[in-house]
Motif scaffolding. Structure first.
Motif, PDB file in Angstrom:
ATOM      1  N   THR A   1      45.228  39.155  47.434  1.00  0.00           N
ATOM      2  CA  THR A   1      43.775  38.505  47.450  1.00  0.00           C
ATOM      3  C   THR A   1      43.185  38.932  46.030  1.00  0.00           C
ATOM      4  O   THR A   1      43.179  40.045  45.710  1.00  0.00           O
ATOM      5  N   VAL A   2      42.706  37.814  45.318  1.00  0.00           N
ATOM      6  CA  VAL A   2      41.856  38.312  43.843  1.00  0.00           C
ATOM      7  C   VAL A   2      40.928  37.976  44.084  1.00  0.00           C
ATOM      8  O   VAL A   2      40.146  36.752  44.215  1.00  0.00           O
ATOM      9  N   LEU A   3      39.711  38.857  43.742  1.00  0.00           N
ATOM     10  CA  LEU A   3      38.158  38.656  43.769  1.00  0.00           C
ATOM     11  C   LEU A   3      37.652  38.681  42.301  1.00  0.00           C
ATOM     12  O   LEU A   3      38.212  39.421  41.428  1.00  0.00           O
TER      13      LEU A   3
ATOM     14  N   SER B   1      46.378  46.144  55.344  1.00  0.00           N
ATOM     15  CA  SER B   1      47.096  46.449  54.224  1.00  0.00           C
ATOM     16  C   SER B   1      47.716  45.344  53.322  1.00  0.00           C
ATOM     17  O   SER B   1      48.956  45.299  52.892  1.00  0.00           O
ATOM     18  N   LEU B   2      46.708  44.620  52.921  1.00  0.00           N
ATOM     19  CA  LEU B   2      46.970  43.539  52.111  1.00  0.00           C
ATOM     20  C   LEU B   2      46.511  43.915  50.475  1.00  0.00           C
ATOM     21  O   LEU B   2      45.329  44.584  50.754  1.00  0.00           O
ATOM     22  N   PRO B   3      47.360  43.645  49.542  1.00  0.00           N
ATOM     23  CA  PRO B   3      46.732  44.065  48.149  1.00  0.00           C
ATOM     24  C   PRO B   3      45.796  43.267  47.700  1.00  0.00           C
ATOM     25  O   PRO B   3      45.751  41.989  48.075  1.00  0.00           O
ATOM     26  N   TYR B   4      44.865  43.999  46.966  1.00  0.00           N
ATOM     27  CA  TYR B   4      43.732  42.923  46.466  1.00  0.00           C
ATOM     28  C   TYR B   4      43.411  43.537  45.015  1.00  0.00           C
ATOM     29  O   TYR B   4      43.627  44.703  44.833  1.00  0.00           O
TER      30      TYR B   4
ATOM     31  N   THR C   1      35.160  30.068  41.482  1.00  0.00           N
ATOM     32  CA  THR C   1      35.935  30.791  42.711  1.00  0.00           C
ATOM     33  C   THR C   1      35.510  32.163  42.781  1.00  0.00           C
ATOM     34  O   THR C   1      36.044  32.565  41.720  1.00  0.00           O
ATOM     35  N   CYS C   2      34.983  32.481  43.824  1.00  0.00           N
ATOM     36  CA  CYS C   2      34.893  34.029  43.851  1.00  0.00           C
ATOM     37  C   CYS C   2      36.051  34.838  44.619  1.00  0.00           C
ATOM     38  O   CYS C   2      36.251  35.901  44.402  1.00  0.00           O
ATOM     39  N   VAL C   3      36.868  34.058  45.404  1.00  0.00           N
ATOM     40  CA  VAL C   3      38.128  34.805  46.195  1.00  0.00           C
ATOM     41  C   VAL C   3      38.887  33.695  46.038  1.00  0.00           C
ATOM     42  O   VAL C   3      39.037  32.568  46.423  1.00  0.00           O
ATOM     43  N   ILE C   4      40.236  34.423  45.877  1.00  0.00           N
ATOM     44  CA  ILE C   4      41.626  33.388  46.102  1.00  0.00           C
ATOM     45  C   ILE C   4      42.716  34.430  46.494  1.00  0.00           C
ATOM     46  O   ILE C   4      42.861  35.355  46.350  1.00  0.00           O
TER      47      ILE C   4
ATOM     48  N   LEU D   1      47.953  37.961  36.664  1.00  0.00           N
ATOM     49  CA  LEU D   1      47.307  37.111  38.102  1.00  0.00           C
ATOM     50  C   LEU D   1      47.091  35.568  37.624  1.00  0.00           C
ATOM     51  O   LEU D   1      47.171  34.836  38.686  1.00  0.00           O
ATOM     52  N   TYR D   2      46.358  35.332  36.697  1.00  0.00           N
ATOM     53  CA  TYR D   2      45.944  33.852  36.597  1.00  0.00           C
ATOM     54  C   TYR D   2      47.002  32.961  36.556  1.00  0.00           C
ATOM     55  O   TYR D   2      47.076  31.918  36.774  1.00  0.00           O
TER      56      TYR D   2
END
Length: 132
Positions: free
Chosen positions: A58-60, A81-84, A103-106, A26-27
């Motif tokens: 979405t990455v938290l 229905s979005l992947p996170y 950053t807390c969300v991308i 993910l990074y």
């Protein structure tokens, strides 16, 4: 780059945590997306584009306190229905996006330049179990 951090709100994120291997992927995908300006960064911006119907991963960050800052984002993702997924560190998440600020969300948007990496991440994030 990966740090082990104590998880304060373990029960809130249980089940959607990315493994160490998936976190690295993910990074890497975030770095590629940032190079092509295909990321949405921050709670306000990600929320706005989720509401507009934009697609992406979405990455938290799992070490964000207080959790009330972004606890509505996973619900919005599930409704659309979005992947996170959750990664351990907001400072690493910000660094992967090319920023000195944590950053807390991308949200990673798809793009043909890194489509293979994006699809691989999408497949693994979608396979994560839903929280109880």
């Amino acid at each position: 780059m990966l740090k082990s951090c104590p998880r304060v709100f373990d029960t809130a994120t249980r089940g959607r945590d990315a493994s160490r291997k998936l976190t690295r992927k993910l990074y890497k995908c975030i770095r590629k997306a940032a190079k092509h300006k295909q990321i949405r960064r921050g709670v306000k911006e990600v929320q706005k584009f989720i509401n507009k119907g934009e697609k992406g991963i979405t990455v938290l960050a799992g070490d964000t306190l207080p959790i009330d800052v972004y606890c509505h984002i996973p619900i919005m993702c599930e409704d659309r229905s979005l992947p996170y997924a959750y990664v351990p560190s907001k400072s690493d998440l910000g660094a992967a996006a090319g920023s000195k600020r944590p950053t807390c969300v991308i949200m990673i948007k798809p793009h043909e330049e890194y489509q293979e990496s994006y699809d691989e991440c999408l497949e693994e994030v979608a396979a994560l179990p839903l929280p109880l």
